[in-house]
Write a protein that holds these residues in place. Structure first.
Motif, PDB file in Angstrom:
ATOM      1  N   PRO A 445     -50.341  -5.449  40.790  1.00 24.28           N
ATOM      2  CA  PRO A 445     -52.015  -4.449  41.644  1.00 24.28           C
ATOM      3  C   PRO A 445     -53.373  -4.346  40.603  1.00 24.28           C
ATOM      4  O   PRO A 445     -54.607  -4.924  40.718  1.00 24.28           O
ATOM      5  N   GLU A 446     -53.522  -4.396  39.193  1.00 22.03           N
ATOM      6  CA  GLU A 446     -54.520  -4.275  38.349  1.00 22.03           C
ATOM      7  C   GLU A 446     -54.604  -5.910  38.281  1.00 22.03           C
ATOM      8  O   GLU A 446     -55.547  -6.288  38.291  1.00 22.03           O
ATOM      9  N   MET A 447     -53.944  -6.763  38.363  1.00 24.34           N
ATOM     10  CA  MET A 447     -54.185  -8.515  38.064  1.00 24.34           C
ATOM     11  C   MET A 447     -55.008  -8.555  39.344  1.00 24.34           C
ATOM     12  O   MET A 447     -56.315  -9.296  39.735  1.00 24.34           O
ATOM     13  N   VAL A 448     -54.279  -8.081  40.431  1.00 23.98           N
ATOM     14  CA  VAL A 448     -55.287  -8.121  42.114  1.00 23.98           C
ATOM     15  C   VAL A 448     -56.195  -7.790  41.873  1.00 23.98           C
ATOM     16  O   VAL A 448     -57.991  -8.256  42.486  1.00 23.98           O
ATOM     17  N   ALA A 449     -56.712  -6.350  41.394  1.00 19.66           N
ATOM     18  CA  ALA A 449     -58.264  -6.031  41.481  1.00 19.66           C
ATOM     19  C   ALA A 449     -58.908  -6.438  40.431  1.00 19.66           C
ATOM     20  O   ALA A 449     -60.129  -6.914  41.000  1.00 19.66           O
ATOM     21  N   ALA A 450     -58.154  -6.957  39.338  1.00 19.99           N
ATOM     22  CA  ALA A 450     -58.983  -7.993  38.359  1.00 19.99           C
ATOM     23  C   ALA A 450     -59.724  -8.756  39.252  1.00 19.99           C
ATOM     24  O   ALA A 450     -60.599  -9.281  38.563  1.00 19.99           O
ATOM     25  N   SER A 451     -59.330  -9.386  39.708  1.00 21.41           N
ATOM     26  CA  SER A 451     -58.785 -10.965  40.070  1.00 21.41           C
ATOM     27  C   SER A 451     -59.857 -11.204  41.408  1.00 21.41           C
ATOM     28  O   SER A 451     -60.868 -11.585  41.366  1.00 21.41           O
ATOM     29  N   ALA A 452     -59.791  -9.706  41.859  1.00 25.35           N
ATOM     30  CA  ALA A 452     -60.359  -9.536  43.014  1.00 25.35           C
ATOM     31  C   ALA A 452     -62.806  -9.777  42.868  1.00 25.35           C
ATOM     32  O   ALA A 452     -63.159 -10.014  43.647  1.00 25.35           O
ATOM     33  N   ILE A 453     -62.205  -8.985  41.607  1.00 27.43           N
ATOM     34  CA  ILE A 453     -63.647  -9.441  40.990  1.00 27.43           C
ATOM     35  C   ILE A 453     -64.301 -10.185  40.610  1.00 27.43           C
ATOM     36  O   ILE A 453     -65.457 -10.644  39.830  1.00 27.43           O
ATOM     37  N   ALA A 454     -63.330 -11.237  39.763  1.00 24.23           N
ATOM     38  CA  ALA A 454     -63.645 -12.144  38.967  1.00 24.23           C
ATOM     39  C   ALA A 454     -63.747 -13.320  39.935  1.00 24.23           C
ATOM     40  O   ALA A 454     -64.561 -13.943  39.749  1.00 24.23           O
ATOM     41  N   GLY A 455     -63.749 -13.003  41.476  1.00 24.91           N
ATOM     42  CA  GLY A 455     -63.313 -14.822  42.697  1.00 24.91           C
ATOM     43  C   GLY A 455     -62.255 -15.493  42.183  1.00 24.91           C
ATOM     44  O   GLY A 455     -62.757 -16.347  42.209  1.00 24.91           O
ATOM     45  N   ALA A 456     -61.597 -15.286  40.802  1.00 25.24           N
ATOM     46  CA  ALA A 456     -60.320 -16.315  40.173  1.00 25.24           C
ATOM     47  C   ALA A 456     -59.473 -15.393  39.791  1.00 25.24           C
ATOM     48  O   ALA A 456     -60.027 -13.933  39.416  1.00 25.24           O
ATOM     49  N   ILE A 457     -58.391 -16.240  39.823  1.00 30.81           N
ATOM     50  CA  ILE A 457     -56.759 -15.352  38.666  1.00 30.81           C
ATOM     51  C   ILE A 457     -57.288 -15.186  37.696  1.00 30.81           C
ATOM     52  O   ILE A 457     -58.473 -15.615  36.695  1.00 30.81           O
ATOM     53  N   ALA A 458     -58.013 -13.474  37.508  1.00 29.12           N
ATOM     54  CA  ALA A 458     -58.335 -12.846  35.755  1.00 29.12           C
ATOM     55  C   ALA A 458     -56.769 -12.139  34.525  1.00 29.12           C
ATOM     56  O   ALA A 458     -56.345 -10.757  35.865  1.00 29.12           O
ATOM     57  N   ASP A 459     -56.942 -12.170  33.768  1.00 27.93           N
ATOM     58  CA  ASP A 459     -56.774 -10.918  33.405  1.00 27.93           C
ATOM     59  C   ASP A 459     -57.178  -9.234  32.758  1.00 27.93           C
ATOM     60  O   ASP A 459     -58.116  -9.008  32.703  1.00 27.93           O
ATOM     61  N   PRO A 460     -56.490  -9.026  33.497  1.00 27.86           N
ATOM     62  CA  PRO A 460     -56.693  -7.566  34.021  1.00 27.86           C
ATOM     63  C   PRO A 460     -57.041  -6.621  32.323  1.00 27.86           C
ATOM     64  O   PRO A 460     -57.943  -5.497  31.994  1.00 27.86           O
ATOM     65  N   ARG A 461     -56.359  -7.273  31.160  1.00 28.57           N
ATOM     66  CA  ARG A 461     -56.459  -6.471  30.230  1.00 28.57           C
ATOM     67  C   ARG A 461     -57.741  -6.676  29.833  1.00 28.57           C
ATOM     68  O   ARG A 461     -59.054  -6.117  28.734  1.00 28.57           O
ATOM     69  N   VAL A 462     -58.614  -7.546  30.020  1.00 29.03           N
ATOM     70  CA  VAL A 462     -59.981  -8.326  29.568  1.00 29.03           C
ATOM     71  C   VAL A 462     -60.997  -6.821  30.091  1.00 29.03           C
ATOM     72  O   VAL A 462     -61.901  -6.795  29.197  1.00 29.03           O
ATOM     73  N   ILE A 463     -60.499  -6.737  31.377  1.00 29.71           N
ATOM     74  CA  ILE A 463     -61.557  -6.150  32.146  1.00 29.71           C
ATOM     75  C   ILE A 463     -61.485  -4.387  30.944  1.00 29.71           C
ATOM     76  O   ILE A 463     -62.514  -3.369  30.888  1.00 29.71           O
ATOM     77  N   ALA A 464     -60.775  -4.057  30.585  1.00 34.16           N
ATOM     78  CA  ALA A 464     -60.001  -3.083  30.036  1.00 34.16           C
ATOM     79  C   ALA A 464     -60.129  -2.610  28.672  1.00 34.16           C
ATOM     80  O   ALA A 464     -60.877  -1.845  28.834  1.00 34.16           O
ATOM     81  N   ARG A 465     -60.808  -4.535  28.392  1.00 28.38           N
ATOM     82  CA  ARG A 465     -61.077  -3.963  26.860  1.00 28.38           C
ATOM     83  C   ARG A 465     -63.052  -3.642  26.880  1.00 28.38           C
ATOM     84  O   ARG A 465     -63.343  -3.114  26.211  1.00 28.38           O
ATOM     85  N   VAL A 466     -63.293  -4.595  28.179  1.00 26.85           N
ATOM     86  CA  VAL A 466     -64.962  -4.135  28.234  1.00 26.85           C
ATOM     87  C   VAL A 466     -65.213  -3.113  28.412  1.00 26.85           C
ATOM     88  O   VAL A 466     -66.211  -2.254  28.230  1.00 26.85           O
ATOM     89  N   GLU A 467     -63.817  -2.265  29.309  1.00 29.63           N
ATOM     90  CA  GLU A 467     -64.822  -0.675  29.923  1.00 29.63           C
ATOM     91  C   GLU A 467     -64.304   0.476  28.240  1.00 29.63           C
ATOM     92  O   GLU A 467     -65.340   0.720  28.624  1.00 29.63           O
TER      93      GLU A 467
END
Length: 469
Positions: A445-467
């Motif tokens: 689910p984390e990767m699905v959420a991160a990808s929805a934000i990016a509009g592309a397959i994304a690594d959820p850890r990147v968003i977590a690090r930015v946060e």
């Protein structure tokens, strides 16, 4: 002196009614679950044969597979679906079976509501005409999927004729890295050992990383055992399981609870017990995983690229690449998506929604991406709304729906546009699984959420690090 026994042997031996010919046993069945796609058919066939349900109190039914999940629902959007719903209502009423129907406050996906209500308990046998029944092994039960004819036999006799599966232990040593989930553990196992790696086996999941999972994480891990071709998967029950079950609707109470605990605490593999096969995985080496092909085994870490063909699978590999419109060597991260789906019996529980919401909070789904979240049960939906998770999802641009299987599979009702690329928290990515021509990437689910934000397959850890900065 007796030989040390595995948990599988303990569960099996406790339910053997009789030993039959050809190495089969007659096994006592403690719980039977039906759903509307097959339940009414089994009940009508049973009645037509002149038989009846032996013990209706051990049988439960639910409307989950083809129910509408849009707010205000009354039935199904699947063509002809209301016929199945009406038949299920009629046949369960005749048989005296408890039905969790669309408007029931406890309605939800069978493998979500059964643990929620403590219908499944440590040590029981539970069957359902659904391959993901193995999910419920997370509570120390022996649970597996059956066919409609077997469901008739189980309802009429309280037994099933079976051959004992081989015993496999999959041990996840060490600890998961931050941002890595039970879904990633399952995909890493299947990707490494193949979709047929568990065939003919019942899998005991063990090790430090498994024990560290909460109950909902264990449910996710066991859910994917069928994608490994295993008969079932389970985790030995521990204090976390007992605390989870205490006080739930169908759990024992009072003296019966204390007696149950005494029995449940014996449900563990004994030191020195031998397995037919053992697999050990370093949990600390697992990354967030995502599928690239048309089988769960076609999955890789988010940091990887679409792999080349392995020896002997060039034809199927080429077909998968063609269907998914990908090239060998292409990075998975950054592939544009059209839709994102959070739901299914794999990843639609409250903890799943919390983790996805934490990624989405204060962010927006990328333009052009259709995003949908379907809670796994009405209870999960209510709890999520009480915490304000629904507001986070809707503010981010997700549709917030009612509980059900929904877009886990395509049955002719809801669907994405043909040819869409979808990242999904579901368990299967076969051709057409989510609709004609749909290209499904399964992930947490984390990767699905991160990808929805990016509009592309994304690594959820990147968003977590930015946060965290």
């Amino acid at each position: 002196m007796t030989n040390p026994r595995t948990l599988l042997t303990k569960l099996w031996d406790a339910h053997v009614v009789a030993s039959l010919s050809a190495g089969e046993d007659l096994i006592a069945i403690d719980r039977i679950f039906l759903h509307e796609r097959t339940g009414s058919i089994a009940l009508r066939s049973l009645a037509a044969s002149g038989r009846h349900v032996l013990d209706p109190g051990r049988v439960f039914a639910v409307t989950d597979h083809i129910v509408d999940t849009l707010p205000g629902r009354t039935g199904s959007r699947v063509p002809g679906g209301d016929v199945f719903l009406d038949a299920t209502r009629e046949e369960t009423r005749k048989a005296g079976i408890r039905l969790f129907d669309v408007q029931d406050p406890d309605q939800g996906i069978v493998h979500v509501i059964s643990p929620e209500l403590a219908i499944v308990l440590p040590g029981v046998t539970l069957v359902c005409p659904d391959s993901h029944s193995c999910s419920q092994g997370a509570l120390g039960a022996l649970a597996w999927g059956i066919g409609s004819t077997e469901a008739e036999h189980a309802m009429a006799t309280g037994t099933l004729r079976m051959s004992k599966p081989k015993a496999m232990r999959v041990t996840f040593d060490g600890r998961l890295a931050p941002g890595v989930t039970a879904k990633d553990m399952a995909l890493a196992l299947i990707a490494t050992h193949g979709a047929g790696g568990g065939k003919g086996h019942a899998i005991e999941f063990a090790g430090e990383a498994v024990r560290a999972l909460d109950i909902e994480g264990r449910l996710t891990l066991c859910n994917m055992a069928t994608e490994f071709s295993a008969v079932t998967g389970f985790v030995a029950p521990d204090e976390a399981v007992f605390a989870y079950l205490d006080g739930r609707r169908f759990a024992p109470r009072g003296a019966a609870w204390e007696a149950a605990l005494a029995t449940w605490r014996t449900l563990a593999t004994e030191p020195g017990a031998r397995f037919d096969r053992e697999i050990a995985i370093d949990a600390s080496s697992i990354e967030p995983m995502v599928s690239w092909g048309t089988s769960p085994q076609s999955s890789v870490p988010i940091s990887a690229v679409v792999p080349p063909a392995r020896i002997g699978d060039a034809e199927s590999h080429a077909r998968a690449l063609d269907y998914m419109a990908l090239d060998a060597g292409q990075p998975l991260r950054g592939i544009p998506i059209d839709a994102a789906f959070i739901g299914s019996c794999t990843n639609s529980r409250l903890s799943d929604l919390r983790r996805a919401a934490a990624i989405l909070d204060g962010r927006r789904v990328a333009p052009g991406v259709t995003a949908i979240v379907v809670p796994g049960s009405s209870a999960v939906r209510r709890a999520a709304e009480a915490e304000g998770l629904d507001r986070i999802f809707t503010a981010a641009g997700f549709e917030w729906r009612m509980s059900g299987c929904s877009l886990c599979f395509y049955a002719g009702g809801d669907g994405f546009a043909p040819g869409s690329r979808v990242i999904s928290s579901t368990n299967r990515n076969f051709e057409g699984r989510q609709g004609p021509g749909i290209r499904t990437h399964i992930a947490s689910p984390e990767m699905v959420a991160a990808s929805a934000i990016a509009g592309a397959i994304a690594d959820p850890r990147v968003i977590a690090r930015v946060e965290a900065l």
